[in-house]
Design a protein around this motif. Structure first.
Motif, PDB file in Angstrom:
ATOM      1  N   PHE A 136      56.042  22.251  33.084  1.00  0.00           N
ATOM      2  CA  PHE A 136      56.487  23.650  33.121  1.00  0.00           C
ATOM      3  C   PHE A 136      56.425  24.207  34.538  1.00  0.00           C
ATOM      4  O   PHE A 136      57.375  24.822  35.029  1.00  0.00           O
ATOM      5  CB  PHE A 136      55.625  24.504  32.190  1.00  0.00           C
ATOM      6  N   PHE A 137      55.297  24.005  35.203  1.00  0.00           N
ATOM      7  CA  PHE A 137      55.114  24.615  36.523  1.00  0.00           C
ATOM      8  C   PHE A 137      55.859  23.871  37.632  1.00  0.00           C
ATOM      9  O   PHE A 137      56.129  24.449  38.691  1.00  0.00           O
ATOM     10  CB  PHE A 137      53.623  24.694  36.865  1.00  0.00           C
ATOM     11  N   HIS A 138      56.213  22.601  37.391  1.00  0.00           N
ATOM     12  CA  HIS A 138      56.902  21.839  38.429  1.00  0.00           C
ATOM     13  C   HIS A 138      58.414  21.862  38.265  1.00  0.00           C
ATOM     14  O   HIS A 138      59.141  21.984  39.251  1.00  0.00           O
ATOM     15  CB  HIS A 138      56.406  20.387  38.415  1.00  0.00           C
ATOM     16  N   LYS A 139      58.896  21.768  37.023  1.00  0.00           N
ATOM     17  CA  LYS A 139      60.338  21.606  36.813  1.00  0.00           C
ATOM     18  C   LYS A 139      61.016  22.812  36.185  1.00  0.00           C
ATOM     19  O   LYS A 139      62.187  23.070  36.459  1.00  0.00           O
ATOM     20  CB  LYS A 139      60.596  20.368  35.948  1.00  0.00           C
ATOM     21  N   PHE A 140      60.295  23.543  35.360  1.00  0.00           N
ATOM     22  CA  PHE A 140      60.940  24.613  34.606  1.00  0.00           C
ATOM     23  C   PHE A 140      60.613  25.989  35.187  1.00  0.00           C
ATOM     24  O   PHE A 140      60.493  26.141  36.385  1.00  0.00           O
ATOM     25  CB  PHE A 140      60.589  24.477  33.126  1.00  0.00           C
ATOM     26  N   ALA A 141      60.475  26.997  34.350  1.00  0.00           N
ATOM     27  CA  ALA A 141      60.374  28.378  34.836  1.00  0.00           C
ATOM     28  C   ALA A 141      59.227  28.576  35.816  1.00  0.00           C
ATOM     29  O   ALA A 141      59.322  29.388  36.743  1.00  0.00           O
ATOM     30  CB  ALA A 141      60.231  29.333  33.656  1.00  0.00           C
ATOM     31  N   GLY A 142      58.148  27.846  35.630  1.00  0.00           N
ATOM     32  CA  GLY A 142      56.992  28.032  36.495  1.00  0.00           C
ATOM     33  C   GLY A 142      57.220  27.660  37.944  1.00  0.00           C
ATOM     34  O   GLY A 142      56.469  28.085  38.822  1.00  0.00           O
ATOM     35  N   LYS A 143      58.263  26.881  38.213  1.00  0.00           N
ATOM     36  CA  LYS A 143      58.477  26.445  39.596  1.00  0.00           C
ATOM     37  C   LYS A 143      58.849  27.611  40.513  1.00  0.00           C
ATOM     38  O   LYS A 143      58.716  27.509  41.731  1.00  0.00           O
ATOM     39  CB  LYS A 143      59.564  25.370  39.656  1.00  0.00           C
ATOM     40  N   ALA A 144      59.285  28.728  39.916  1.00  0.00           N
ATOM     41  CA  ALA A 144      59.654  29.898  40.719  1.00  0.00           C
ATOM     42  C   ALA A 144      58.436  30.737  41.121  1.00  0.00           C
ATOM     43  O   ALA A 144      58.550  31.643  41.942  1.00  0.00           O
ATOM     44  CB  ALA A 144      60.644  30.765  39.959  1.00  0.00           C
ATOM     45  N   TYR A 145      57.269  30.434  40.549  1.00  0.00           N
ATOM     46  CA  TYR A 145      56.082  31.219  40.872  1.00  0.00           C
ATOM     47  C   TYR A 145      55.661  30.958  42.315  1.00  0.00           C
ATOM     48  O   TYR A 145      55.528  29.812  42.733  1.00  0.00           O
ATOM     49  CB  TYR A 145      54.912  30.851  39.950  1.00  0.00           C
ATOM     50  N   GLU A 146      55.454  32.011  43.043  1.00  0.00           N
ATOM     51  CA  GLU A 146      55.014  31.845  44.436  1.00  0.00           C
ATOM     52  C   GLU A 146      53.603  31.284  44.502  1.00  0.00           C
ATOM     53  O   GLU A 146      53.277  30.493  45.397  1.00  0.00           O
ATOM     54  CB  GLU A 146      55.086  33.183  45.175  1.00  0.00           C
ATOM     55  N   ASP A 147      52.762  31.707  43.576  1.00  0.00           N
ATOM     56  CA  ASP A 147      51.375  31.224  43.534  1.00  0.00           C
ATOM     57  C   ASP A 147      51.379  29.814  42.948  1.00  0.00           C
ATOM     58  O   ASP A 147      51.688  29.612  41.779  1.00  0.00           O
ATOM     59  CB  ASP A 147      50.542  32.171  42.666  1.00  0.00           C
ATOM     60  N   LYS A 148      51.026  28.831  43.767  1.00  0.00           N
ATOM     61  CA  LYS A 148      51.070  27.438  43.338  1.00  0.00           C
ATOM     62  C   LYS A 148      49.743  26.954  42.753  1.00  0.00           C
ATOM     63  O   LYS A 148      49.607  25.780  42.398  1.00  0.00           O
ATOM     64  CB  LYS A 148      51.470  26.532  44.512  1.00  0.00           C
TER      65      LYS A 148
END
Length: 235
Positions: A136-148
C-alpha cells in the motif's frame, strides 16, 4: 443424484454449473491463490468463480452471506464433514480444511503437524499483513504520502520477516524440510507478490535472501502452482 446448493444465497449470484464440485470464490491475489494452488496440487474437482473487486462483488448480499468479512477467498464444499455442505472463509482455515480433507501437505505426526501450523500462522499474522501494508505505502495510495515513516516501518518489518524465513530455509528444501506443505503454499505467494506485483524487491534488499529466492524459484516451477496463480481467470 444432483447436489442441491440452492440453500446458499451465494449460488444465486454465482450459479454452480457443477454443484457436485467444490465451489471457489476468489481472485488471483496472494491470499486467493493459496487456495487455488492447493486445489490444483490436490487434484480435488472444483469450480472457480471470480469475485470482482472492480464491481464490488465482495460487498454484495450474496457474497456476504458466505463471508461477512467481505474478503476472498471463500469456498462452498458440497461434500463437507458428514456429507453435508460446508461454507468456509479465511484462506488459512481453508488450507487446513483441504489438507485434512485430502490427507495431503500437512504431516500426520502431531509434532510436525503443529510445527507446520506454526508457519501457517507466521504467514497469517506477519507476512501477509506486513507485506500488504508495504504494498500500500510503496505502490498504491500511500506512495503519495510525504511522510515516509509508515512505509519505512513496513520495509523494516518485511525485511525482518524475510530474515526469519531465510534462516529457516537454510539446509532445507522447503519450510518443513524435504516435504512440501501448506506452509509453503501460504507463504511463498506473498513473497512472490512482494518482489513482483508490489515491485518492492530493491526496497527490502531481496538479493540478500538467497535461500528465499531459491525456494521461491522452486515453488513457481511447480506445474500446479503455475496453474493456480491464474485462477480464477479474468472474465
Amino acid at each position: 443424484m444432483m447436489t442441491d446448493l440452492s440453500a446458499f444465497p451465494i449460488t444465486r449470484k454465482w450459479p454452480a454449473r457443477h454443484p457436485d464440485r467444490l465451489q471457489l470464490y476468489s481472485l488471483p491475489t496472494p491470499n486467493g491463490v493459496k487456495v487455488s494452488i492447493m486445489l490444483e496440487e490436490t487434484g480435488l474437482p472444483y469450480e472457480a468463480h471470480r469475485v470482482s473487486f472492480d464491481t464490488g462483488d465482495q460487498l454484495t448480499p450474496e457474497f456476504l452471506s458466505l463471508n461477512p468479512n467481505n474478503k476472498i477467498p471463500a469456498i462452498l464444499d458440497p461434500d463437507g464433514p458428514g456429507g453435508r455442505p460446508l461454507a468456509l472463509f479465511e484462506s488459512g482455515a481453508i488450507l487446513l480444511y483441504l489438507a485434512d480433507k485430502t490427507g495431503r501437505f500437512l504431516p500426520e505426526e502431531p509434532a510436525a503437524r503443529y510445527e507446520t501450523l506454526q508457519w501457517l500462522m507466521f504467514q497469517m499474522g506477519g507476512v501477509g499483513p506486513m507485506f500488504g501494508q508495504l504494498g500500500f505505502f510503496h505502490k498504491f495510495a500511500g506512495k503519495a504520502y510525504e511522510d515516509k515513516r509508515p512505509r519505512d516501518r513496513y520495509v523494516a518489518e518485511s525485511r525482518r520477516l524475510l530474515s526469519v524465513l531465510e534462516g529457516r530455509l537454510k539446509g532445507r528444501d522447503w519450510i518443513m524440510g524435504r516435504d512440501y506443505t501448506i506452509a509453503d503454499i501460504a507463504i511463498l505467494p506473498w513473497v512472490r507478490n512482494l518482489v513482483g506485483f508490489y515491485e518492492a524487491g530493491d526496497l527490502v534488499g531481496f538479493d540478500d535472501f538467497a535461500e528465499v529466492r531459491r525456494v521461491l524459484d522452486a515453488f513457481v516451477a511447480r506445474p500446479a502452482v503455475a496453474r493456480g496463480l491464474e485462477i480464477p481467470a479474468a472474465d
